[in-house]
Motif scaffolding. Structure first.
Motif, PDB file in Angstrom:
ATOM      1  N   ALA A 164     -12.880 -57.069  63.869  1.00 43.79           N
ATOM      2  CA  ALA A 164     -12.708 -55.793  63.733  1.00 43.79           C
ATOM      3  C   ALA A 164     -13.425 -55.103  62.434  1.00 43.79           C
ATOM      4  CB  ALA A 164     -10.987 -55.449  63.508  1.00 43.79           C
ATOM      5  N   ALA A 165     -13.653 -53.981  62.398  1.00 47.23           N
ATOM      6  CA  ALA A 165     -14.387 -53.453  61.078  1.00 47.23           C
ATOM      7  C   ALA A 165     -13.067 -52.286  60.835  1.00 47.23           C
ATOM      8  CB  ALA A 165     -15.481 -52.315  61.643  1.00 47.23           C
ATOM      9  N   PRO A 166     -12.987 -52.170  59.452  1.00 51.13           N
ATOM     10  CA  PRO A 166     -11.769 -51.282  58.791  1.00 51.13           C
ATOM     11  C   PRO A 166     -11.920 -49.824  59.547  1.00 51.13           C
ATOM     12  CG  PRO A 166     -12.955 -52.738  57.197  1.00 51.13           C
ATOM     13  CD  PRO A 166     -13.798 -52.944  58.394  1.00 51.13           C
ATOM     14  N   GLU A 167     -12.967 -49.419  59.635  1.00 50.45           N
ATOM     15  CA  GLU A 167     -13.066 -48.120  60.191  1.00 50.45           C
ATOM     16  C   GLU A 167     -12.273 -48.375  61.723  1.00 50.45           C
ATOM     17  OE1 GLU A 167     -17.143 -48.647  58.065  1.00 50.45           O
ATOM     18  OE2 GLU A 167     -15.643 -49.992  59.148  1.00 50.45           O
ATOM     19  N   GLY A 168     -12.765 -49.081  62.504  1.00 44.74           N
ATOM     20  CA  GLY A 168     -12.061 -49.287  63.733  1.00 44.74           C
ATOM     21  C   GLY A 168     -10.416 -49.357  63.780  1.00 44.74           C
ATOM     22  N   ILE A 169      -9.965 -50.174  62.878  1.00 42.62           N
ATOM     23  CA  ILE A 169      -8.581 -50.525  62.975  1.00 42.62           C
ATOM     24  C   ILE A 169      -8.097 -49.066  62.458  1.00 42.62           C
ATOM     25  CG2 ILE A 169      -6.924 -51.482  61.167  1.00 42.62           C
ATOM     26  CD1 ILE A 169      -8.684 -53.890  61.189  1.00 42.62           C
ATOM     27  N   LYS A 170      -8.765 -48.344  61.274  1.00 42.57           N
ATOM     28  CA  LYS A 170      -7.990 -46.871  61.079  1.00 42.57           C
ATOM     29  C   LYS A 170      -8.056 -46.056  62.332  1.00 42.57           C
ATOM     30  CE  LYS A 170      -8.748 -43.494  57.485  1.00 42.57           C
ATOM     31  NZ  LYS A 170      -8.793 -42.398  58.354  1.00 42.57           N
ATOM     32  N   ASN A 171      -9.031 -46.023  62.884  1.00 43.48           N
ATOM     33  CA  ASN A 171      -9.231 -44.946  63.941  1.00 43.48           C
ATOM     34  C   ASN A 171      -8.194 -45.440  65.011  1.00 43.48           C
ATOM     35  OD1 ASN A 171     -10.136 -42.920  65.789  1.00 43.48           O
ATOM     36  ND2 ASN A 171     -11.802 -44.319  66.495  1.00 43.48           N
ATOM     37  N   PHE A 172      -8.169 -46.773  65.206  1.00 41.70           N
ATOM     38  CA  PHE A 172      -7.141 -47.061  66.425  1.00 41.70           C
ATOM     39  C   PHE A 172      -5.650 -46.792  66.225  1.00 41.70           C
ATOM     40  CE2 PHE A 172      -4.522 -50.181  68.704  1.00 41.70           C
ATOM     41  CZ  PHE A 172      -4.998 -50.207  69.912  1.00 41.70           C
ATOM     42  N   HIS A 173      -5.406 -47.150  65.007  1.00 45.54           N
ATOM     43  CA  HIS A 173      -3.970 -46.915  64.515  1.00 45.54           C
ATOM     44  C   HIS A 173      -3.484 -45.636  64.035  1.00 45.54           C
ATOM     45  CE1 HIS A 173      -2.860 -51.510  63.840  1.00 45.54           C
ATOM     46  NE2 HIS A 173      -2.378 -51.057  64.895  1.00 45.54           N
ATOM     47  N   GLU A 174      -4.458 -44.966  63.745  1.00 54.90           N
ATOM     48  CA  GLU A 174      -4.263 -43.259  63.729  1.00 54.90           C
ATOM     49  C   GLU A 174      -3.951 -42.826  65.349  1.00 54.90           C
ATOM     50  OE1 GLU A 174      -7.633 -41.264  62.219  1.00 54.90           O
ATOM     51  OE2 GLU A 174      -7.042 -41.709  59.972  1.00 54.90           O
ATOM     52  N   ALA A 175      -4.311 -43.385  66.226  1.00 53.25           N
ATOM     53  CA  ALA A 175      -4.349 -42.864  67.506  1.00 53.25           C
ATOM     54  C   ALA A 175      -3.041 -43.563  68.234  1.00 53.25           C
ATOM     55  CB  ALA A 175      -5.581 -43.051  68.535  1.00 53.25           C
ATOM     56  N   HIS A 176      -3.013 -45.003  68.044  1.00 53.61           N
ATOM     57  CA  HIS A 176      -1.931 -45.722  68.738  1.00 53.61           C
ATOM     58  C   HIS A 176      -1.239 -46.692  67.507  1.00 53.61           C
ATOM     59  CE1 HIS A 176      -3.390 -44.398  72.381  1.00 53.61           C
ATOM     60  NE2 HIS A 176      -4.518 -44.783  72.299  1.00 53.61           N
ATOM     61  N   PRO A 177      -0.489 -45.932  66.690  1.00 51.11           N
ATOM     62  CA  PRO A 177       0.206 -46.852  65.416  1.00 51.11           C
ATOM     63  C   PRO A 177       1.220 -47.774  65.973  1.00 51.11           C
ATOM     64  CG  PRO A 177       1.064 -44.504  65.663  1.00 51.11           C
ATOM     65  CD  PRO A 177      -0.067 -44.516  66.537  1.00 51.11           C
ATOM     66  N   ASP A 178       1.488 -47.596  67.318  1.00 50.89           N
ATOM     67  CA  ASP A 178       2.520 -48.472  67.859  1.00 50.89           C
ATOM     68  C   ASP A 178       1.990 -49.646  68.403  1.00 50.89           C
ATOM     69  OD1 ASP A 178       1.527 -46.651  69.648  1.00 50.89           O
ATOM     70  OD2 ASP A 178       2.945 -47.087  71.231  1.00 50.89           O
ATOM     71  N   VAL A 179       0.670 -49.751  68.490  1.00 51.44           N
ATOM     72  CA  VAL A 179       0.070 -50.947  69.321  1.00 51.44           C
ATOM     73  C   VAL A 179      -0.571 -52.000  68.340  1.00 51.44           C
ATOM     74  CG1 VAL A 179      -1.659 -51.553  70.680  1.00 51.44           C
ATOM     75  CG2 VAL A 179      -0.551 -49.632  71.126  1.00 51.44           C
ATOM     76  N   PRO A 180       0.237 -53.110  68.155  1.00 49.95           N
ATOM     77  CA  PRO A 180      -0.398 -54.279  67.329  1.00 49.95           C
ATOM     78  C   PRO A 180      -1.818 -54.803  67.379  1.00 49.95           C
ATOM     79  CG  PRO A 180       0.822 -55.243  68.397  1.00 49.95           C
ATOM     80  CD  PRO A 180       1.271 -53.839  69.009  1.00 49.95           C
ATOM     81  N   ILE A 181      -2.569 -54.945  66.613  1.00 50.58           N
ATOM     82  CA  ILE A 181      -4.044 -55.569  66.751  1.00 50.58           C
ATOM     83  C   ILE A 181      -4.059 -57.090  66.299  1.00 50.58           C
ATOM     84  CG2 ILE A 181      -6.246 -55.452  66.053  1.00 50.58           C
ATOM     85  CD1 ILE A 181      -6.021 -52.544  65.241  1.00 50.58           C
ATOM     86  N   TYR A 182      -4.694 -57.623  67.176  1.00 51.38           N
ATOM     87  CA  TYR A 182      -4.731 -59.369  66.914  1.00 51.38           C
ATOM     88  C   TYR A 182      -6.271 -59.732  66.839  1.00 51.38           C
ATOM     89  CZ  TYR A 182       0.200 -60.054  68.382  1.00 51.38           C
ATOM     90  OH  TYR A 182       1.358 -60.127  68.454  1.00 51.38           O
TER      91      TYR A 182
END
Length: 211
Positions: A164-182
């Motif tokens: 994962a890249a920090p940019e991708g984590i930020k983008n993903f959790h701005e759209a889906h803060p309820d979905v955890p990333i592993y």
């Protein structure tokens, strides 16, 4: 799950195999084998809190109640095409799981995700979804896949990636803060073409031997 949750799975075996995958001279067959092994190891963490139920069984000595999982309530959602590299390893651990597919490709000019295929099992409202894609780079494909997946109203959603890249984590959790990333690694960032640095190159190309 808490908001914007990221699970960094840093088990030594996973990190060792990931280092081997990153090497530019690693063969296609070796790359595929390592991804399969890592996905099996990551499956143990992703399914750590999977619900169980007690059933009556008989051991050689007596009857007892013992826990089992209902794998049929789990859906592994592969983001094509690279997600299929994760899929086999996950199914080795949870063979009863159902499988869904989301076909997306990245527009080379806009880096936006374009959908060309979407198929899920029935009764998704009864199922826990685990979305699989080796790379969370810009996050655009992951966001688009989960956008579509949420239309089916699954019980829960988790997103699993290798890098994962920090940019991708930020983008993903701005759209889906309820979905955890592993993820097995959080790398430095993205280059001008949206590839993860230091990364491991294009996971799909390295997995399938295409350029």
């Amino acid at each position: 799950m808490s908001q914007a949750e990221v699970h960094h799975i840093n088990h030594p075996l996973i990190q060792h195999k990931l280092t081997l995958m990153r090497e530019k001279d690693r063969s296609t067959s070796s790359f595929r084998r390592l991804l399969h092994e890592i996905s099996m190891l990551m499956a143990y963490e992703v399914t750590r809190d999977m619900p169980t139920q007690l059933i009556d069984i008989e051991t050689p000595l007596e009857t007892m109640q013992s826990p089992v999982i209902d794998g049929k309530k789990t859906v592994f959602v592969s983001i094509l095409r690279a997600g299929n590299g994760f899929l086999d390893g996950m199914l080795s651990v949870v063979p009863g799981a159902r499988v869904g597919h989301v076909g997306l490709y990245r527009d080379p000019k806009t880096l936006g995700a374009v959908e060309y295929y979407f198929k899920m099992p029935h009764s998704m409202h009864e199922r826990d979804a685990v979305v699989l894609d080796p790379m969370l780079a810009t996050g655009n494909s992951a966001v688009a896949a989960v956008d579509r997946l949420k239309e089916t109203n699954p019980k829960s959603i988790r997103f699993v990636c290798l890098l994962a890249a920090p940019e991708g984590i930020k983008n993903f959790h701005e759209a889906h803060p309820d979905v955890p990333i592993y993820t097995a690694a959080i790398d430095r960032g993205l280059n001008d073409h949206g590839y993860i640095l230091p990364g491991l190159g294009d996971a799909g190309d390295r997995m399938f031997g295409t350029k």
